[in-house]
Design an enzyme around this catalytic site. Structure first.
Site, short mmCIF file in Angstrom:
data_model
loop_
_atom_site.label_atom_id
_atom_site.label_comp_id
_atom_site.label_asym_id
_atom_site.label_seq_id
_atom_site.Cartn_x
_atom_site.Cartn_y
_atom_site.Cartn_z
N ASN A 1 12.79 -4.14 10.70
CA ASN A 1 11.54 -4.72 11.13
C ASN A 1 11.79 -6.04 11.85
OD1 ASN A 1 8.82 -5.01 11.44
ND2 ASN A 1 8.38 -5.50 9.32
N HIS B 1 2.26 -0.53 14.63
CA HIS B 1 3.41 -1.44 14.60
C HIS B 1 4.66 -0.71 15.11
CE1 HIS B 1 5.66 -4.93 13.38
NE2 HIS B 1 6.38 -4.26 12.50
#
Length: 97
Positions: free
Chosen positions: A59, A32
């Protein structure tokens, strides 16, 4: 502080709701991409007898996730591979004549 794009193993991010995440066992298999935006220290770490240092990560999962879209993860031990793949951009202004 500059901003850095980093790769991380997001397995513990999926259930994060707040505080400083310091998983003892986390794969360093990176899966990620996130943005490292700062750092700090807070809370008490009995093993270290002092505050826990952490990275602040932004994020892409929206403001309803984590702490308004941010994640705090322990700093200094490459937890979940966060220190393994880091990149940044240096912008240089040039004159055109």
């Amino acid at each position: 502080m500059d901003l850095f794009a980093v790769a991380i193993n997001a397995v513990f991010m999926q259930t994060y709701i707040g505080g400083v995440s310091c998983p003892y066992i986390c794969s360093r298999r990176l899966d990620h991409g996130v943005l490292l935006v700062g750092y700090g220290s807070a809370g008490y770490a009995p093993v270290r007898m002092k505050e826990k240092p952490y990275w602040i990560i932004k994020n892409s999962w929206g403001e309803k996730w984590g702490e308004n879209g941010f994640y705090k993860i322990c700093r200094g031990r490459n937890v979940c591979g966060v220190d393994s793949m880091v990149s940044t951009v240096a912008a240089v202004q040039t004159s055109t004549q």
